[in-house]
Design an enzyme around this catalytic site. Structure first.
Site, PDB file in Angstrom:
ATOM      1  N   HIS A   1       0.845  -1.199   0.000  1.00  0.00           N
ATOM      2  CA  HIS A   1       0.000   0.000   0.000  1.00  0.00           C
ATOM      3  C   HIS A   1       0.886   1.257   0.000  1.00  0.00           C
ATOM      4  CE1 HIS A   1      -2.723   3.162   1.346  1.00  0.00           C
ATOM      5  NE2 HIS A   1      -3.645   2.442   0.726  1.00  0.00           N
TER       6      HIS A   1
ATOM      7  N   GLU B   1      -3.294   1.498  -7.668  1.00  0.00           N
ATOM      8  CA  GLU B   1      -3.573   2.641  -6.796  1.00  0.00           C
ATOM      9  C   GLU B   1      -2.514   3.720  -6.997  1.00  0.00           C
ATOM     10  OE1 GLU B   1      -6.323   1.641  -3.396  1.00  0.00           O
ATOM     11  OE2 GLU B   1      -4.309   1.425  -2.606  1.00  0.00           O
TER      12      GLU B   1
ATOM     13  N   GLY C   1     -11.172   3.661   0.067  1.00  0.00           N
ATOM     14  CA  GLY C   1     -10.786   4.077   1.414  1.00  0.00           C
ATOM     15  C   GLY C   1     -11.922   4.833   2.074  1.00  0.00           C
TER      16      GLY C   1
HETATM   17  P1  PGA Z   1      -9.087   6.736  -0.541  1.00  0.00           P
HETATM   18  O1  PGA Z   1      -7.996   5.634  -0.171  1.00  0.00           O
HETATM   19  O2  PGA Z   1     -10.246   6.020  -1.186  1.00  0.00           O
HETATM   20  O3  PGA Z   1      -9.462   7.339   0.788  1.00  0.00           O
HETATM   21  O4  PGA Z   1      -8.437   7.700  -1.477  1.00  0.00           O
HETATM   22  C1  PGA Z   1      -7.704   4.608  -1.056  1.00  0.00           C
HETATM   23  C2  PGA Z   1      -6.638   3.710  -0.500  1.00  0.00           C
HETATM   24  O5  PGA Z   1      -5.794   4.133   0.288  1.00  0.00           O
HETATM   25  O6  PGA Z   1      -6.618   2.522  -0.871  1.00  0.00           O
END
Ligand code: PGA
Length: 246
Positions: free
Chosen positions: A92, A159, A217
């Site tokens: 991540h 991501e 998230g």
């Molecule tokens: P977010 O986070 O949807 O709050 O942008 C995504 C993630 O960290 O996987």
């Protein structure tokens, strides 16, 4: 086929009761399509228990690069498997920002596999790419972290680091479309590829249709938020394809 893959990493944002509520909510949707929650280490065992009897998969937010020994504060993949988790999330953006390297990711993946766990590998670029068609950076992350082997239960989450969290910027749909389709070409269409980074109820349907689903998230951290994403995924191409096939 049902609705697209939908998962959330709750980071360190939810306390014990908020985690339990979200597990209950996600569980109730787990027959619609693959549903996944990545929870805080102290709540893994009880989350697995609450998800039992449903298709909801519970995973850890990372594991140690070691399997056993004098490594205070770390969590072994063996112990994550022992409480009944299905997978470990590796790579991540917030772990990379904390200093984890591709070698660390590779060691975590090896240990997860040694423990019989699947892997949810996050890949992404640090800043917006000038040439989104060039996914050699993502390819290298997959190749080095996974040692070239993507297992059947494994998930790739694309991501982009610059799109994640409070300070993240929502990417253009065309940008994500290019990146995920090129990534799929590289890793093979049989591999599950999902998108994460600033997904919300407004963009979730469209982003999920570009790949196999969404990894969310902030927008998914309450039962109401979760249900809003579920609604956004209803009527997706995935569901229509499923209906046509049925
Ligand atoms: P977010 O986070 O949807 O709050 O942008 C995504 C993630 O960290 O996987």
């Amino acid at each position: 086929m049902g609705t697209p893959w939908f998962g959330s990493n709750v980071k360190m944002a939810l306390d014990r009761s908020a985690t339990a509520e979200l597990v209950e909510c996600a569980r109730s949707f787990s027959e619609r399509g693959p549903r996944v929650l990545v929870v805080s280490a102290p709540f893994l065992a009880e989350s697995v228990e609450s998800a039992r009897g449903s298709a909801l998969r519970i995973g850890a937010q990372g594991c140690s690069t070691e399997l056993r020994g004098p490594f205070t504060g770390q969590v072994s993949a063996w112990d994550i498997a022992a409480v009944g988790c299905d997978f470990v999330m590796v790579g991540h953006a917030e772990r990379i920002a904390a200093g984890e390297t591709l070698d660390d990711l590779a060691a975590q993946v090896r240990n997860a596999r040694a423990a019989g766990l699947s892997v949810l590998l996050c890949v992404g670029e640090l800043s917006e790419s000038d040439d989104p068609t060039d996914v050699s950076d993502l390819d290298e992350q997959v190749t080095r972290a996974m040692d070239g082997v993507i297992g059947e239960g494994d998930i790739l989450a694309y991501e982009p680091h610059w799109a994640i969290g409070e300070n993240g910027r929502e990417p253009a749909v065309a940008y994500v479309a290019t990146r995920v389709s090129r990534l799929k070409e590289r890793v093979g269409s049989g591999c599950t590829v999902v998108y994460g980074g600033s997904v919300n109820p407004r963009n979730a349907g469209e982003l999920a249709n570009l790949c196999d689903g969404v990894f969310v998230g902030r927008s998914a951290w309450t039962p109401d938020g979760w249900r809003s994403i579920e609604r956004a995924l209803t009527g997706s191409n995935h569901e229509m394809v499923g209906r046509e096939k049925a």
